[in-house]
Design a protein around this motif. Sequence first.
Motif, PDB file in Angstrom:
ATOM      1  N   PRO A  54       0.808  -1.217   0.000  1.00 44.77           N
ATOM      2  CA  PRO A  54       0.000   0.000   0.000  1.00 44.77           C
ATOM      3  C   PRO A  54       0.844   1.272   0.000  1.00 44.77           C
ATOM      4  CG  PRO A  54      -0.678  -1.480   1.782  1.00 44.77           C
ATOM      5  CD  PRO A  54       0.578  -2.030   1.189  1.00 44.77           C
ATOM      6  N   ALA A  55       0.239   2.349  -0.481  1.00 39.38           N
ATOM      7  CA  ALA A  55       0.909   3.649  -0.483  1.00 39.38           C
ATOM      8  C   ALA A  55       1.083   4.130   0.950  1.00 39.38           C
ATOM      9  CB  ALA A  55       0.095   4.654  -1.297  1.00 39.38           C
ATOM     10  N   GLY A  56       2.005   5.013   1.141  1.00 37.56           N
ATOM     11  CA  GLY A  56       2.283   5.598   2.452  1.00 37.56           C
ATOM     12  C   GLY A  56       3.636   6.263   2.404  1.00 37.56           C
ATOM     13  N   SER A  57       4.100   6.708   3.535  1.00 42.15           N
ATOM     14  CA  SER A  57       5.424   7.326   3.584  1.00 42.15           C
ATOM     15  C   SER A  57       6.497   6.263   3.363  1.00 42.15           C
ATOM     16  CB  SER A  57       5.642   8.007   4.937  1.00 42.15           C
ATOM     17  OG  SER A  57       5.773   7.032   5.959  1.00 42.15           O
ATOM     18  N   SER A  75      13.581 -12.733   2.893  1.00 40.85           N
ATOM     19  CA  SER A  75      14.483 -11.586   2.915  1.00 40.85           C
ATOM     20  C   SER A  75      14.021 -10.557   1.901  1.00 40.85           C
ATOM     21  CB  SER A  75      15.901 -12.014   2.540  1.00 40.85           C
ATOM     22  OG  SER A  75      16.363 -13.001   3.417  1.00 40.85           O
ATOM     23  N   VAL A  76      14.082  -9.287   2.304  1.00 43.75           N
ATOM     24  CA  VAL A  76      13.811  -8.206   1.365  1.00 43.75           C
ATOM     25  C   VAL A  76      15.090  -7.994   0.559  1.00 43.75           C
ATOM     26  CG1 VAL A  76      13.248  -5.766   1.093  1.00 43.75           C
ATOM     27  CG2 VAL A  76      12.134  -7.096   2.880  1.00 43.75           C
ATOM     28  N   ILE A  77      15.032  -8.259  -0.734  1.00 47.96           N
ATOM     29  CA  ILE A  77      16.185  -8.064  -1.608  1.00 47.96           C
ATOM     30  C   ILE A  77      16.255  -6.612  -2.052  1.00 47.96           C
ATOM     31  CG2 ILE A  77      17.214  -8.704  -3.838  1.00 47.96           C
ATOM     32  CD1 ILE A  77      17.383 -10.858  -1.637  1.00 47.96           C
ATOM     33  N   HIS A  78      15.080  -6.035  -2.329  1.00 54.70           N
ATOM     34  CA  HIS A  78      15.034  -4.658  -2.822  1.00 54.70           C
ATOM     35  C   HIS A  78      13.632  -4.115  -2.631  1.00 54.70           C
ATOM     36  CE1 HIS A  78      16.282  -1.268  -5.246  1.00 54.70           C
ATOM     37  NE2 HIS A  78      15.284  -1.450  -6.088  1.00 54.70           N
ATOM     38  N   HIS A  79      13.532  -2.856  -2.336  1.00 53.93           N
ATOM     39  CA  HIS A  79      12.221  -2.207  -2.347  1.00 53.93           C
ATOM     40  C   HIS A  79      12.401  -0.791  -2.858  1.00 53.93           C
ATOM     41  CE1 HIS A  79      12.947   0.121   1.388  1.00 53.93           C
ATOM     42  NE2 HIS A  79      13.582  -0.971   1.773  1.00 53.93           N
ATOM     43  N   ILE A  80      11.511  -0.427  -3.731  1.00 51.13           N
ATOM     44  CA  ILE A  80      11.514   0.917  -4.288  1.00 51.13           C
ATOM     45  C   ILE A  80      10.064   1.304  -4.522  1.00 51.13           C
ATOM     46  CG2 ILE A  80      11.844   0.083  -6.651  1.00 51.13           C
ATOM     47  CD1 ILE A  80      13.539   2.671  -7.091  1.00 51.13           C
ATOM     48  N   GLY A  81       9.680   2.441  -3.996  1.00 51.51           N
ATOM     49  CA  GLY A  81       8.287   2.849  -4.095  1.00 51.51           C
ATOM     50  C   GLY A  81       7.403   1.822  -3.429  1.00 51.51           C
ATOM     51  N   ARG A  82       6.404   1.360  -4.155  1.00 50.14           N
ATOM     52  CA  ARG A  82       5.459   0.374  -3.614  1.00 50.14           C
ATOM     53  C   ARG A  82       5.846  -1.061  -3.960  1.00 50.14           C
ATOM     54  NH1 ARG A  82      -0.341   1.840  -5.338  1.00 50.14           N
ATOM     55  NH2 ARG A  82      -0.729   0.087  -3.976  1.00 50.14           N
ATOM     56  N   MET A  83       6.924  -1.266  -4.684  1.00 47.80           N
ATOM     57  CA  MET A  83       7.347  -2.609  -5.090  1.00 47.80           C
ATOM     58  C   MET A  83       8.395  -3.171  -4.129  1.00 47.80           C
ATOM     59  SD  MET A  83       5.623  -3.445  -7.644  1.00 47.80           S
ATOM     60  CE  MET A  83       4.582  -2.650  -8.828  1.00 47.80           C
ATOM     61  N   VAL A  84       8.197  -4.433  -3.765  1.00 50.85           N
ATOM     62  CA  VAL A  84       9.118  -5.124  -2.868  1.00 50.85           C
ATOM     63  C   VAL A  84       9.493  -6.454  -3.501  1.00 50.85           C
ATOM     64  CG1 VAL A  84       9.421  -6.112  -0.567  1.00 50.85           C
ATOM     65  CG2 VAL A  84       8.019  -4.065  -0.858  1.00 50.85           C
ATOM     66  N   LEU A  85      10.784  -6.760  -3.501  1.00 51.76           N
ATOM     67  CA  LEU A  85      11.295  -8.020  -4.023  1.00 51.76           C
ATOM     68  C   LEU A  85      11.699  -8.888  -2.834  1.00 51.76           C
ATOM     69  CD1 LEU A  85      11.970  -9.392  -6.749  1.00 51.76           C
ATOM     70  CD2 LEU A  85      14.276  -8.471  -6.508  1.00 51.76           C
ATOM     71  N   LEU A  86      11.059 -10.047  -2.703  1.00 55.59           N
ATOM     72  CA  LEU A  86      11.318 -10.959  -1.587  1.00 55.59           C
ATOM     73  C   LEU A  86      11.956 -12.252  -2.064  1.00 55.59           C
ATOM     74  CD1 LEU A  86       7.896 -10.711   0.310  1.00 55.59           C
ATOM     75  CD2 LEU A  86      10.047  -9.630   0.963  1.00 55.59           C
ATOM     76  N   LEU A  87      12.815 -12.820  -1.221  1.00 52.16           N
ATOM     77  CA  LEU A  87      13.490 -14.079  -1.530  1.00 52.16           C
ATOM     78  C   LEU A  87      13.370 -15.021  -0.345  1.00 52.16           C
ATOM     79  CD1 LEU A  87      15.512 -15.814  -3.268  1.00 52.16           C
ATOM     80  CD2 LEU A  87      17.311 -14.704  -1.951  1.00 52.16           C
ATOM     81  N   ARG A  88      12.993 -16.258  -0.644  1.00 56.98           N
ATOM     82  CA  ARG A  88      13.054 -17.347   0.343  1.00 56.98           C
ATOM     83  C   ARG A  88      13.437 -18.601  -0.428  1.00 56.98           C
ATOM     84  NH1 ARG A  88       7.842 -18.774   3.616  1.00 56.98           N
ATOM     85  NH2 ARG A  88       7.396 -20.029   1.779  1.00 56.98           N
ATOM     86  N   ASN A  89      14.631 -19.086  -0.173  1.00 55.44           N
ATOM     87  CA  ASN A  89      15.104 -20.280  -0.871  1.00 55.44           C
ATOM     88  C   ASN A  89      14.298 -21.505  -0.469  1.00 55.44           C
ATOM     89  OD1 ASN A  89      17.223 -19.154  -2.404  1.00 55.44           O
ATOM     90  ND2 ASN A  89      18.502 -19.077  -0.581  1.00 55.44           N
TER      91      ASN A  89
END
Length: 106
Positions: A54-57, A75-89
């Motif tokens: 969701p949007a927010g600060s 694990s959070v690999i990357h987040h920018i704006g509202r997009m989040v990249l998650l990894l779990r092997n």
Amino acid sequence: MSKKSKLQDIKALRGIGHQLDPVVIVGANGISPTVIEEISRALHDHELIKIKIPAGSSEERKACADAIANATESSVIHHIGRMVLLLRNNDEANPKLSNLSRFGFA
């Protein structure tokens, strides 16, 4: 694993993430048990996923990404704006579903 190798891995994972579409979109109701369950299922199948939060600060989005990662043991690999990249092997991941296998990472 050396620090340089780890940074190269993160860079490669971020590159894969650019090609992915979000598999879960967290709505205005926020993080519910159902959302966590769906994200966990997607991580089990795909290992590396992109979600839309969701949007927010900036601090609220980072807290949301961290809460999801903690709840799904990922694990959070990357987040920018509202997009989040998650990894779990997943050692038993289906190669046809795993984004890591599909992109030659694993």
